[in-house]
Scaffold this active site. Sequence first.
Site: not given
Lengths: 562, 562
Positions: B21, B32, B38, B42, B291, B309, B313, B434
């Site tokens: 970006r 990898e 990706s 979790c 990690d 995770a 990010n 509330y």
Amino acid sequence: MKVIMIGGVVVGPKVSARLRRLNSDAEITIIEKGTLLSYGACGLPLYVANLVPQLDGLMKTSYGVLRDTDFFQSQKNAKVLTQTEAIKIDRVNKKVLVRHVVTGVEETLDYDYLVLGTGAIPSIPPIPGVNLGQVFTLHRPQDAQALKEFIKAKKVKHVTVMGSGLIGIETADALSSPRLKVALCEAESQVLPKLLDADMAQLVERQMKLQGVDIRLSCRVKALEGDADGNVCRVQTEQGVIETEAVVIATGVRPEVGLAREAGLTIGITGAIQVDEHLMTNDPFIYAGGDCAEQRHLITGEPVYIPLASTANKQGRVIADHIMGISARYAPVEGTSVLQAFELNIGRTGLGEAEARKRGYNVVTSVSSGLDSTHYYPMHANITIKLIAEKEDGRLLGAQVCGLGDGVKRLDVLATALKFGAKVADLIDLDLAYAPPFATAIDVLIHAATTLENMRLGVAQGITVEAFLNRLQAGEKLCLLDVREPDEVAANPLSIEGTKVIALGELRERWEEVPKDSLVVTVCGLGIRGYDAACMLKGKGMNQVVFLQGGLSVANAYFDKI
Amino acid sequence: MKVIMIGGVVVGPKVSARLRRLNSDAEITIIEKGTLLSYGACGLPLYVANLVPQLDGLMKTSYGVLRDTDFFQSQKNAKVLTQTEAIKIDRVNKKVLVRHVVTGVEETLDYDYLVLGTGAIPSIPPIPGVNLGQVFTLHRPQDAQALKEFIKAKKVKHVTVMGSGLIGIETADALSSPRLKVALCEAESQVLPKLLDADMAQLVERQMKLQGVDIRLSCRVKALEGDADGNVCRVQTEQGVIETEAVVIATGVRPEVGLAREAGLTIGITGAIQVDEHLMTNDPFIYAGGDCAEQRHLITGEPVYIPLASTANKQGRVIADHIMGISARYAPVEGTSVLQAFELNIGRTGLGEAEARKRGYNVVTSVSSGLDSTHYYPMHANITIKLIAEKEDGRLLGAQVCGLGDGVKRLDVLATALKFGAKVADLIDLDLAYAPPFATAIDVLIHAATTLENMRLGVAQGITVEAFLNRLQAGEKLCLLDVREPDEVAANPLSIEGTKVIALGELRERWEEVPKDSLVVTVCGLGIRGYDAACMLKGKGMNQVVFLQGGLSVANAYFDKI
């Protein structure tokens, strides 16, 4: 020490409870005009909606004991006088004249400290017909009961709600069903005008229309007309006539300050009783709290009138502490408000964009959408978050949320951040809890903050749906570039003229097909791919590219109308 | 600019997305070792639990596109080399030697910046039998698939889970059913030892037992034993033998730092790669995140290893920004962690009580229970909140939540407050949202803060269930005063010797029946009436009175065992 509470709904009971914990000897008396004490008025629409089966559920403790006169006597050692009206305060001699509503017997009570929790009363517009039969308000439990019984007994098919504030919307939701058509008249040009900015209100309006509510905006009610029996049957509005079987007036409340004013206590510019940070009036022996008192706004520092049960309870604690000599202060409020209606969770904290602009803040905003939990978790739904910040330093001024998903968690986080003077960049760093049932790995709130910070710093440029449509309607040539996947486009094709469809995954190959002679507005479902697409096209040297904020999750509310 | 990511699960993809970006020209390569990119690791327990039907749901975007090699190529213009292992980093010449796992072909790649996202690997205890058949871990999607297929194919009835950390508990929950009995072995004396203090862990243990899990605490596994086919069939523990059909090893993970260490990058005291606030290693052209990297703790300022995770990010964004010359900093973490298991929502942020005491903080804590929404709203459930604060100034150090109710919202608020250095008194002032579906008028979090502040300032004195039981077991004469309503007592009578039952509503009349010769411990369902009762008795001149913190909602977990 003799302490008298005038009003037995929220502040009085809370002051009594706290005071008793701090002082076993105080003589505590609660005076209540009505018959009911300490009820959950916020639950009345739930009762009308049949979500609370018994009205006395609202008057019981969580362990099932009715909070009646006996309860306060036995558990709090507080004397309660119901159906008793306070007539006059004699500040010099520290006495209150009270009168029993039924017997008319009067009595004078001494006090060392007096706590005014006189609450608010429905604000009834000065139009003909408000006293007709079958015209309701939804303020006290009796009101809710009367409305519910009437609807049920008469198998009512048409109800008109006047006003689209919190109670108006909740009532419309409670009544609306396939068997009962609700018309909602709002004098302003949007629903929830005190709660939401116009763009966020669009999301609520769309959902209400989808669920069959006949929403009339910018539609002042001129008169209610009755039938031969004196019951309302017709609503005359600026937009014509609505045939109806009942009317619910929900055009707001105003603080009940008659007693205070007559006693010479200062009434603030909001019309509510003025109090200092200890909730003391201009008489050091008289406190006020709850729906009859002013508060101070955290962001503006100005007095505001935002009556809420949550703040009233906090005030009760401060009043009791201060009476007992503990140096308690009541903090300024952010006006955090929330409601659940038409399956949406809707809320705000701090200043809205319109309010902030009116006060001269240099404002930057973002509208972002995302899921409340991971898309692969069985239960997940969409949330739209609007953030309002100061442009120069990125200080958060306010936030609004709306969606089927759990926006209230994010709202509470934002309310907390606001309390500590957070900047938008701080929000990006928040160490929020992540697991698939609770959030996405990048939480929608972090995403919202990142979007705003990107826009504030010029990394990306977004356009609001409103600005886009305004430019389109002004005749500007715009290219809406839809970068969704083919199946998404097929399910919900865009009907805006000049829309070009290229899925994000193909855009890098096909970017030269994008028109160069007009502003390109990239759009996707939630806004993130649109943002990526805009970055990609900018990288190709196209400078006239912006992404549509919040994607179609926001734009659909507007596009439906075109 | 050439940027190479080593590792394609979280950090690599996130850096790639943000970098793209910001920079359309960068040559981005993701290396990898495995085949999958990706993925939502979790979500693996959810897949095992059949809550996620398809494994590839974890590898898709929210709009249904698989995040594979093509995705990164077309949408992010990032080159992806899967099944490719980074063998060696040549920092002097800024080259990475890689080898294709299947073909063995080696290749050297140039970089300007290198990002290490090598992740973590399951930490396997050095005991015999871990390589037997039907011994699983739950780290990669393939692991989850193998476990689920095995369970289904063999109609497995007994599984043993080793370790009660987050993954261990989630796995036990995913597997446990009326048809499948789970035994859980934990070497420590409580479940979730890194997440919760022992008192909060009791609530989890109770719920797990109620749902049929065979929990073995302080129970180190000595060996796994196999059958003739080489499949595990028996677990030898310090507490005897468990017959089993499969074992899941969930004894934690350790950072994968081999490549970094060999390249001479500094490994921190936690065993993970040391990075500065920009996530830069000691080589200014090499970053590390996720990690495999250390973080800094907000409260202690010390390095910690808390692989999550959500933080990975955030790190990806900071790394991309810093590579692009934006002065981004990665904020210290609070270790906010959460899980949903056995219907409970369980989480923590900041320091636990035990950790805080070990570090020398003068600690005050409270354990409070309450409902997550109004009792009259159809859906409401209980939450227990533990707050940990500094005694002198009331600064919040940490918090833990557990319950069937929505504790995660309160946890996120607490994590936010912690970020801004909140004191407990600040929490009382929070202007939270509330409405009856979302909270009680006094939110359970506000109640928890009020309780702690009352105790810190000496307004009330609470006793923890543990302290109460310790004193009871030491032979001290104690009077447990049960102030619940008769129907509550009948439904769940207390079996502690010396319990006296007087409902709160009768206590003011009957207080003289309360023994004066021993410490009186007041108790109710959630703790609030107990607190009121203690205040009332103190008002009567009794000084030896304390309330049981959290009431029976906490105490039941302990009392069950007596």
